[in-house]
Design a protein around this motif. Sequence first.
Motif: not given
Length: 197
Positions: A22-45
Amino acid sequence: MTSLDHLIKLLSSLPGIGRKSASRIAHYILKKEKAYAETLARQIVQVKEKIRACSVCGNYTELDPCSICSDPGRDRSVICVVEQPQDVQTIEDTNEFRGLFHVLGGAISPIDGIGPRELTFDKLRERVGKDQIKEIIIATNPTVEGDTTALYVVKLFSEKGITLTRLASGIPVGGDLEYADKITLARSLKGRVPYSF
Ligand SMILES: [Zn+2]
């Protein structure tokens, strides 16, 4: 709690994800560009908004009935009974089955308060009565609960002139269908054996 801690806590509640992952994934998301986090969040919803259970078989689908139920090329005389929607995908991936599916929504487990009424047996009975089903393949998990569920299916249909089969051995006992490798499952499906009474 920081928002990072919060995300790690949420991720570690996912099946198969420990605190370290979980910590590794969270840090990976943090390191990626913002668009990645947005796509990921949107896809989950979006999966929650768009995907529902097929009103016929219980498989996950965006269109109701699902692509399997509405495919005229499928063999409508054979129905494969599974516990969960993900089992449909596992069996589809083998390319060894051209019939229909029925998702029970779980397995009988008195200790968890799950009896036949909590599962979709009524719907299964209705489908078998209405359609020209000749064979029911029981593909519940090789666990105590899966076996109990399989016996219940046998009890329901054993005197209805329908062939009842189960997957041949090869799936590890106590495991889940979704963890069986494709070749083992394909072989197990091909070599399915009738229930003997
Ligand atoms: Zn369906």
